[in-house]
Design a protein around this motif. Structure first.
Motif, mmCIF file in Angstrom:
data_model
loop_
_atom_site.group_PDB
_atom_site.id
_atom_site.type_symbol
_atom_site.label_atom_id
_atom_site.label_comp_id
_atom_site.label_asym_id
_atom_site.label_seq_id
_atom_site.Cartn_x
_atom_site.Cartn_y
_atom_site.Cartn_z
ATOM 1 N N GLU A 47 1.581 31.902 -28.842
ATOM 2 C CA GLU A 47 2.794 32.721 -28.702
ATOM 3 C C GLU A 47 2.535 33.940 -27.811
ATOM 4 N N SER A 83 4.311 34.749 -24.329
ATOM 5 C CA SER A 83 5.045 36.006 -24.143
ATOM 6 C C SER A 83 4.635 36.683 -22.845
ATOM 7 N N PRO A 137 4.323 37.039 -30.172
ATOM 8 C CA PRO A 137 5.137 37.222 -28.964
ATOM 9 C C PRO A 137 5.772 38.590 -28.796
ATOM 10 N N SER A 138 5.467 39.549 -29.691
ATOM 11 C CA SER A 138 6.290 40.757 -29.760
ATOM 12 C C SER A 138 6.043 41.785 -28.660
ATOM 13 N N GLY A 188 6.219 41.176 -25.437
ATOM 14 C CA GLY A 188 6.813 40.721 -24.187
ATOM 15 C C GLY A 188 7.602 41.772 -23.427
ATOM 16 N N THR A 192 10.340 40.523 -28.334
ATOM 17 C CA THR A 192 10.070 39.351 -27.517
ATOM 18 C C THR A 192 10.950 39.412 -26.277
ATOM 19 N N ASP A 219 12.520 36.632 -23.035
ATOM 20 C CA ASP A 219 12.496 35.325 -22.388
ATOM 21 C C ASP A 219 12.618 35.508 -20.880
ATOM 22 N N ILE A 265 11.471 40.949 -33.887
ATOM 23 C CA ILE A 265 10.062 40.757 -34.257
ATOM 24 C C ILE A 265 9.883 41.120 -35.734
#
Length: 355
Positions: free
Chosen positions: A110, A114, A247-248, A250, A277, A279, A287
């Motif tokens: 993850e 990210s 992933p936090s 990102g 996160t 995308d 998160i």
């Protein structure tokens, strides 16, 4: 009196010995994405002009007890009472159906994803072209594709039909019956990486035949791979940060990349921290452990905290004194907030409110 004392000692000993199914979360380290960590730059960019911004864009973390650690009753009660920790059911962090190693691998994957999304979001925001390609994201151990296809292989076609999205691969495979052969046209991962480093399109494709198996759940044809979308960049962006998973980070990495690629300072020299996160389209997601992250940020010196809008209500229930929670749903929201902060126009910042 002696009996009461002995009874109290017995109760305390029992409380220390009794293990409870809980884990503890506490504020973890925060790292400035614009600075150094462990003596090395967190963000390194080669092949493109960069700048040295001031200020802070700190990503935040949560420290958790290990998967194999079992709290005793005394530790659990202390954690429940403490303001700078949170006690949660053990299976919230470590599901019973996953081993500790599987959880670590998932967190690492993850985190890697990210970083990829942060690069894509940042470059797209700067109108820098980003290439896309379908790759083998993972191979199921013991599956039909093991030792035939490998993670990182670029899939250009299945049965001679070009693929443009990961879903195309599964669709073409399931057109077969179990036991039939599927022909993948791939560029091996090593050749693909070498071509990317040289700034060239990958060449040297080869055909790999895999005999399908039958899925356990619905009987469809499968080959035991997961296809994913990989990206190529016109210059190298390296992010070095060990012992961090999930992933936090990102959003903060995306902002850090943008700050290094543009003149001036996104923060105006202010101390901004945050989480979320992100995308490839720049959407910011929620998160876990938001309360621990705001404490960590304020303890480090942050004055503003970029907060995913879906975490705002929870975060606003207990805000560390002196910290302003700024609500963001996209990277554009974050950039707008940073503009207000560096211009000193903070009265109109979109702040988090308790729900």
């Amino acid at each position: 009196m002696l009996t009461s004392t002995l009874l109290l000692i017995a109760v305390l000993c029992a409380a220390v010995l009794i293990r409870v199914p809980y884990a503890e979360m506490s504020p973890g380290p925060t790292v400035n994405t614009l600075g150094e960590h462990g003596g090395e730059p967190v963000l390194s960019i080669e092949g493109r002009k960069t700048y040295e911004p001031s200020g802070h864009l700190n990503m935040t973390t949560v420290r958790v007890t290990g998967a194999d650690y079992r709290m005793n009753l005394v530790e659990a009660v202390y954690g429940w009472l403490a303001e700078d920790s949170a006690v949660v059911p053990h299976d919230t962090l470590y599901p019973d159906d996953k081993s500790a190693e599987e959880v670590r691998e998932e967190n690492a994957e993850e985190f890697t994803q990210s970083l990829e999304s942060a690069k894509v979001a940042a470059l797209r925001e700067l109108d820098v072209p980003v290439g896309e390609r379908v790759v083998v994201a993972s191979v199921v151990k013991g599956g039909p594709a093991e030792d035939r296809l490998h993670a990182g292989d670029v899939i250009t076609a299945v049965d001679g039909e070009a693929v443009k999205q990961p879903g195309d691969v599964a669709e073409l495979v399931t057109e077969h019956e179990p036991g039939e052969d599927v022909v993948f046209t791939v560029v091996p991962a090593k050749a693909a990486r070498a071509a990317e480093k040289a700034g060239e399109k990958p060449t040297g494709s080869r055909e790999v035949t895999v005999t399908t198996d039958e899925a356990d759940d619905d009987g469809r044809a499968v080959v035991g791979i997961r296809a994913g979308l990989d990206h190529t960049f016109p210059f190298e962006i390296e992010i070095k940060l060990a012992d961090v998973g999930g992933p936090s980070a990102g959003l903060m990495f995306a902002l850090g990349i943008m700050d290094k690629l543009t003149p001036g300072d996104l923060t105006g020299g202010e101390f901004v921290a945050g989480t979320g996160t992100i995308d490839g389209e720049g959407r910011v997601g929620p998160i876990g452990g938001i309360g621990m992250k705001t404490i960590a940020a304020r303890d480090k010196g942050a004055e503003y905290f970029l907060t995913p809008e879906d975490n705002c209500a929870t975060a606003a229930r207990d805000v560390p004194e002196g910290l302003t929670l700024v609500r963001v749903g996209t990277i554009d929201d974050a950039l707008g907030a940073l503009e207000d902060i560096r211009e000193g126009e903070t009265a109109g910042l979109p702040r988090c409110t308790a729900g």
